[in-house]
Design a protein around this motif. Structure first.
Motif, PDB file in Angstrom:
ATOM      1  N   GLY A   7     -14.243  -6.277 -14.678  1.00  0.00           N
ATOM      2  CA  GLY A   7     -13.585  -5.820 -15.895  1.00  0.00           C
ATOM      3  C   GLY A   7     -14.027  -4.433 -16.303  1.00  0.00           C
ATOM      4  N   ALA A   8     -15.314  -4.134 -16.121  1.00  0.00           N
ATOM      5  CA  ALA A   8     -15.824  -2.810 -16.486  1.00  0.00           C
ATOM      6  C   ALA A   8     -15.178  -1.731 -15.632  1.00  0.00           C
ATOM      7  N   LEU A   9     -15.007  -2.006 -14.340  1.00  0.00           N
ATOM      8  CA  LEU A   9     -14.386  -1.024 -13.450  1.00  0.00           C
ATOM      9  C   LEU A   9     -12.939  -0.767 -13.852  1.00  0.00           C
ATOM     10  N   VAL A  10     -12.224  -1.819 -14.227  1.00  0.00           N
ATOM     11  CA  VAL A  10     -10.841  -1.660 -14.684  1.00  0.00           C
ATOM     12  C   VAL A  10     -10.795  -0.795 -15.933  1.00  0.00           C
ATOM     13  N   ALA A  11     -11.689  -1.073 -16.897  1.00  0.00           N
ATOM     14  CA  ALA A  11     -11.702  -0.320 -18.150  1.00  0.00           C
ATOM     15  C   ALA A  11     -12.044   1.144 -17.920  1.00  0.00           C
ATOM     16  N   LEU A  12     -13.024   1.409 -17.087  1.00  0.00           N
ATOM     17  CA  LEU A  12     -13.466   2.781 -16.852  1.00  0.00           C
ATOM     18  C   LEU A  12     -12.416   3.612 -16.119  1.00  0.00           C
ATOM     19  N   SER A  13     -11.596   2.963 -15.333  1.00  0.00           N
ATOM     20  CA  SER A  13     -10.591   3.693 -14.554  1.00  0.00           C
ATOM     21  C   SER A  13      -9.268   3.859 -15.285  1.00  0.00           C
ATOM     22  N   SER A  14      -9.154   3.283 -16.482  1.00  0.00           N
ATOM     23  CA  SER A  14      -7.856   3.201 -17.153  1.00  0.00           C
ATOM     24  C   SER A  14      -7.217   4.559 -17.428  1.00  0.00           C
ATOM     25  N   THR A  15      -8.018   5.553 -17.749  1.00  0.00           N
ATOM     26  CA  THR A  15      -7.445   6.854 -18.112  1.00  0.00           C
ATOM     27  C   THR A  15      -6.993   7.662 -16.893  1.00  0.00           C
ATOM     28  N   LYS A  16      -7.406   7.257 -15.709  1.00  0.00           N
ATOM     29  CA  LYS A  16      -7.086   8.018 -14.499  1.00  0.00           C
ATOM     30  C   LYS A  16      -6.030   7.351 -13.627  1.00  0.00           C
ATOM     31  N   VAL A  17      -5.812   6.071 -13.837  1.00  0.00           N
ATOM     32  CA  VAL A  17      -4.925   5.323 -12.939  1.00  0.00           C
ATOM     33  C   VAL A  17      -3.498   5.861 -12.976  1.00  0.00           C
ATOM     34  N   GLY A  18      -3.006   6.212 -14.157  1.00  0.00           N
ATOM     35  CA  GLY A  18      -1.645   6.732 -14.266  1.00  0.00           C
ATOM     36  C   GLY A  18      -1.435   7.964 -13.406  1.00  0.00           C
ATOM     37  N   THR A  19      -2.404   8.858 -13.389  1.00  0.00           N
ATOM     38  CA  THR A  19      -2.307  10.065 -12.567  1.00  0.00           C
ATOM     39  C   THR A  19      -2.278   9.723 -11.090  1.00  0.00           C
ATOM     40  N   VAL A  20      -3.100   8.773 -10.683  1.00  0.00           N
ATOM     41  CA  VAL A  20      -3.135   8.354  -9.277  1.00  0.00           C
ATOM     42  C   VAL A  20      -1.799   7.739  -8.863  1.00  0.00           C
ATOM     43  N   ILE A  21      -1.224   6.914  -9.748  1.00  0.00           N
ATOM     44  CA  ILE A  21       0.065   6.297  -9.443  1.00  0.00           C
ATOM     45  C   ILE A  21       1.161   7.359  -9.343  1.00  0.00           C
ATOM     46  N   ASP A  22       1.126   8.354 -10.228  1.00  0.00           N
ATOM     47  CA  ASP A  22       2.091   9.456 -10.159  1.00  0.00           C
ATOM     48  C   ASP A  22       2.036  10.145  -8.799  1.00  0.00           C
ATOM     49  N   LYS A  23       0.846  10.299  -8.278  1.00  0.00           N
ATOM     50  CA  LYS A  23       0.655  11.064  -7.036  1.00  0.00           C
ATOM     51  C   LYS A  23       1.058  10.280  -5.801  1.00  0.00           C
ATOM     52  N   PHE A  24       0.718   8.998  -5.754  1.00  0.00           N
ATOM     53  CA  PHE A  24       0.904   8.234  -4.525  1.00  0.00           C
ATOM     54  C   PHE A  24       2.047   7.218  -4.587  1.00  0.00           C
ATOM     55  N   GLY A  25       2.578   6.928  -5.768  1.00  0.00           N
ATOM     56  CA  GLY A  25       3.673   5.979  -5.876  1.00  0.00           C
ATOM     57  C   GLY A  25       3.200   4.554  -6.104  1.00  0.00           C
ATOM     58  N   THR A  26       4.042   3.763  -6.749  1.00  0.00           N
ATOM     59  CA  THR A  26       3.651   2.401  -7.120  1.00  0.00           C
ATOM     60  C   THR A  26       3.440   1.507  -5.906  1.00  0.00           C
ATOM     61  N   SER A  27       4.295   1.621  -4.897  1.00  0.00           N
ATOM     62  CA  SER A  27       4.217   0.693  -3.775  1.00  0.00           C
ATOM     63  C   SER A  27       2.905   0.826  -3.019  1.00  0.00           C
ATOM     64  N   ARG A  28       2.494   2.057  -2.779  1.00  0.00           N
ATOM     65  CA  ARG A  28       1.224   2.249  -2.061  1.00  0.00           C
ATOM     66  C   ARG A  28       0.054   1.674  -2.856  1.00  0.00           C
ATOM     67  N   MET A  29       0.096   1.831  -4.173  1.00  0.00           N
ATOM     68  CA  MET A  29      -0.995   1.323  -5.004  1.00  0.00           C
ATOM     69  C   MET A  29      -1.005  -0.207  -5.046  1.00  0.00           C
ATOM     70  N   ILE A  30       0.182  -0.810  -5.025  1.00  0.00           N
ATOM     71  CA  ILE A  30       0.246  -2.272  -4.989  1.00  0.00           C
ATOM     72  C   ILE A  30      -0.345  -2.798  -3.684  1.00  0.00           C
ATOM     73  N   VAL A  31       0.060  -2.204  -2.586  1.00  0.00           N
ATOM     74  CA  VAL A  31      -0.470  -2.612  -1.280  1.00  0.00           C
ATOM     75  C   VAL A  31      -1.982  -2.399  -1.222  1.00  0.00           C
ATOM     76  N   LEU A  32      -2.449  -1.258  -1.712  1.00  0.00           N
ATOM     77  CA  LEU A  32      -3.885  -0.988  -1.718  1.00  0.00           C
ATOM     78  C   LEU A  32      -4.643  -2.009  -2.564  1.00  0.00           C
ATOM     79  N   GLY A  33      -4.093  -2.349  -3.735  1.00  0.00           N
ATOM     80  CA  GLY A  33      -4.732  -3.335  -4.595  1.00  0.00           C
ATOM     81  C   GLY A  33      -4.835  -4.694  -3.932  1.00  0.00           C
ATOM     82  N   PHE A  34      -3.756  -5.116  -3.248  1.00  0.00           N
ATOM     83  CA  PHE A  34      -3.809  -6.383  -2.523  1.00  0.00           C
ATOM     84  C   PHE A  34      -4.850  -6.331  -1.403  1.00  0.00           C
ATOM     85  N   ALA A  35      -4.927  -5.196  -0.713  1.00  0.00           N
ATOM     86  CA  ALA A  35      -5.905  -5.065   0.369  1.00  0.00           C
ATOM     87  C   ALA A  35      -7.324  -5.205  -0.169  1.00  0.00           C
ATOM     88  N   PHE A  36      -7.605  -4.577  -1.315  1.00  0.00           N
ATOM     89  CA  PHE A  36      -8.922  -4.725  -1.946  1.00  0.00           C
ATOM     90  C   PHE A  36      -9.221  -6.197  -2.241  1.00  0.00           C
TER      91      PHE A  36
END
Length: 503
Positions: free
Chosen positions: A319-348
Motif C-alpha cells: 500500500g505504501a508503494l502505491v501511495a508514494l507512486s500516485s503522483t507519477k503514475v499518470g505521467t508514466v501511463i501518458d508515455k507508455f499507454g494503458t495496455s503496456r501498463m496493464i500487462v506490466l502490472g499483471f507480470a509483476f
C-alpha cells in the motif's frame, strides 16, 4: 470532428475547485475500500461481543459484497439518468448513516443489515464518482492523472484498512464501524460545494425498469451463490440451482435489453474487444489479489502466530508503494499507454505470487515476504489506474456511468468468484484440526498456485489485447475514436481526428 464529450473543463488547468472535487471523490473511494478490508481483523471481537457463529460472521463481510456487487450496474446507470452529483451525494450520505448505525447496534442481524446497506450505497458512489471524474476532466493527460490519483486512493484505503482495523480493534470493534461516518459526512458537505452539477439528459428520460430488476436479481443471485458455495458444496443442489437461476436471469436480461428503448446496458459494448479485455482483466486482477490476501492472512496468523496488527503491517509495503507512486503514475501511463501498463502490472503480480510459493514455517520477512509485497504494490500502482483509464477512454458522457458500473461489477464479482474458488481449493483437504503445521502449509500451496494461475490468465488476456492492437487500428463500437489498447494520449488525439464511430 466534434468531440462526443461536453466536459465542463476545456483547458488543461488544475484549479482549486477541481482539486477539491477530486479530493471528495477520492475520499469516497478510500472509504469504500477501507470498509472492505477494515472489518476483517475485527470479526473475532464482533463474534465474541454479539454471540455470532462463524457462518454468521461470514455475512458481515459477504453482506457488504452482496450489496456492492449486486447493484453496481444499476448504480452506474442511475448516475447517468438521475444525475451523477445527486446520486453520489445521496449514496454517500446513506453510507455515513449506515456506518453510524453499525457502530451502535446490539444485534448481529442488524449489523449484517447495515453492512448490506453500506455495500448498496457503495454500489452507487463508486460508478457515480468515476463517471464524475471522466466527465469533469478532459480525456488525455489531465484525466489520466486524476484517475491515477483516484484509483490509488482506493488501493491505499484497502491497505490502510488492515492497519486501522488492527489498531482500532485494540479499543473496540465498534470504532471500525464508526470511523467512516464522520469522514463520509464531511465528504457530503464538501461535495455540495465543490462537485459540479450534472447536466440534465436532453429529451425525455426513459427508465429500463425490467432491465434493472432482472440484472440486479441476476447479480444478487450470482454473488449469493458464489459466497455460499464453499459451505453448501459446489455440487450441492442449492449451488447448482443458484447458478442456473442466475444464468436464466442473465438470459432474460439480455432479451429485455435487445428490445428496450433505453437499455440499462447497451449490448454493443460487449462487441468492443477493448471493453471485454479490460473487464476480464479487472476481474482476474482483483480476484487473484483477494484470494492471495485470504491465504496469506491464514498463513501469518493461524500458522505463524502473528498478531492482527503484525499481519496488517506485513501488507503495508504494498500500500505504501502505491501511495508514494500516485503522483507519477499518470505521467508514466501518458508515455507508455494503458495496455503496456496493464500487462506490466499483471507480470509483476504473477512473479510476486510465484515468489511467495517458497514460504515455509520459518520465513525471513525481508528475503521471502517483502519482495512479493513490493511486486504487488508495483503491479497495483501501474495496472489498476490503467484499467480504469482504458475502460472510460472514448466513451460518451451519457454512458460513463454505465461503463464505470460494468468495471466495478467486474472487480467485485470477480473478487467474490475467484475468492470462492481459492477457498474451495484450500479447504479441499478438510479442516486444520489434527494436522501438523507442515500439512497445513501444504494445503495452502495449491491455493497459491491457483492465485498465480488466475493472475497468469489475466496476463494472457491483456497481452493478447496488446498484440492485437499492434496489428490493427482498434475500432470500438463504444467509443468515438479508434482508441485501442496500445494508444498513448498523443496517438489517441491524432486517431480521433480521423475516425468517428457511432451506433
Amino acid at each position: 470532428m466534434t468531440s462526443p464529450h461536453n466536459s465542463p473543463v476545456t483547458e488543461q488547468t488544475w484549479t482549486p475547485r477541481l482539486w477539491g472535487t477530486l479530493i471528495v471523490l477520492c475520499t469516497a473511494l478510500f472509504l469504500d475500500a477501507l470498509d472492505v478490508s477494515m472489518v476483517g481483523v475485527a470479526l473475532p471481537s464482533i463474534g465474541a461481543d454479539l454471540g455470532l457463529s462463524t457462518s454468521s460472521l461470514q455475512w458481515i463481510v459477504s453482506g457488504y459484497i452482496l450489496g456492492y456487487g449486486g447493484l453496481l450496474l444499476l448504480g452506474g446507470r442511475a448516475a447517468d439518468l438521475l444525475g451523477r452529483r445527486r446520486v453520489f451525494l445521496i449514496a454517500l450520505g446513506v453510507f455515513a448513516g449506515a456506518s453510524l448505525l453499525g457502530g451502535v447496534v446490539e444485534s448481529g442481524e442488524l449489523l449484517i443489515a447495515t453492512r448490506f446497506i453500506k455495500g448498496l450505497s457503495a454500489a452507487f458512489t463508486a460508478p457515480a464518482g468515476l463517471s464524475i471524474i471522466t466527465t469533469t476532466f478532459p480525456e488525455g493527460s489531465m484525466r489520466n492523472r486524476a484517475l491515477a490519483l483516484y484509483t490509488t486512493c482506493g488501493a491505499t484505503g484497502y491497505s490502510m484498512g488492515l492497519v486501522f482495523s488492527g489498531l482500532l480493534t485494540e479499543f473496540s470493534w465498534r470504532w471500525t464501524m464508526l470511523l467512516p461516518a464522520p469522514i463520509a459526512l464531511i465528504g457530503v458537505i464538501a461535495g455540495l460545494k465543490l462537485i459540479p452539477k450534472s447536466p440534465r439528459p436532453e429529451g425525455r428520460r426513459h427508465y429500463d425498469l425490467p432491465g434493472a430488476v432482472t440484472v440486479t436479481a441476476a447479480m444478487l443471485t450470482l454473488v449469493f451463490t458464489v459466497v455460499e458455495a464453499p459451505e453448501a458444496g459446489w455440487a450441492s443442489a442449492r449451488t447448482l440451482v443458484g447458478f442456473a437461476l442466475a444464468a436464466v436471469l442473465i438470459a432474460v436480461f439480455v432479451a429485455v435489453e435487445l428490445r428496450a428503448k433505453a437499455p440499462l446496458i447497451r449490448l454493443a459494448v460487449l462487441r468492443s474487444s477493448s471493453q471485454v479485455q479490460v473487464n476480464v482483466g479487472a476481474a482476474t486482477f482483483m480476484g487473484a489479489y483477494i484470494g492471495f490476501q485470504f491465504i496469506v492472512t491464514l498463513y501469518l496468523q493461524q500458522l505463524l502466530g502473528w498478531s492482527a496488527l503484525e499481519t496488517a503491517l506485513a501488507f503495508l509495503p504494498a500500500g505504501a508503494l502505491v501511495a508514494l507512486s500516485s503522483t507519477k503514475v499518470g505521467t508514466v501511463i501518458d508515455k507508455f499507454g494503458t495496455s503496456r501498463m496493464i500487462v506490466l502490472g499483471f507480470a509483476f503480480h504473477v512473479i510476486g505470487y510465484a515468489l511467495f510459493l517458497q514460504v515455509d514455517l520459518s520465513p525471513t520477512y525481508a528475503a521471502v515476504i517483502l519482495p512479493s509485497m513490493l511486486l504487488l504494490g508495483a503491479g497495483f500502482a501501474v495496472a489498476f489506474p490503467s484499467l480504469n483509464i482504458q475502460a472510460t477512454n472514448g466513451v460518451k458522457d451519457d454512458e460513463q456511468g454505465m461503463v464505470a458500473g460494468m468495471l466495478n461489477t467486474s472487480v467485485q464479482v470477480g473478487g467474490a468468484v475467484f475468492l470462492a474458488i481459492v477457498t474451495a481449493v484450500v479447504t479441499a483437504g478438510g479442516t486444520e484440526a489434527g494436522r501438523t503445521p507442515q500439512e497445513v502449509l501444504d494445503s495452502y500451496k495449491p491455493g497459491l498456485v491457483t492465485v498465480t494461475g488466475i493472475a497468469a490468465l489475466g496476463l494472457v488476456v491483456t497481452a493478447l489485447g496488446l498484440r492485437a492492437a499492434r496489428r490493427r487500428p482498434g475500432r470500438s463500437v463504444l467509443v468515438a475514436s479508434s482508441a485501442d489498447l496500445n494508444t498513448t494520449a498523443d496517438e489517441k488525439t491524432a486517431a480521433e481526428e480521423k475516425v468517428s464511430v457511432r451506433d
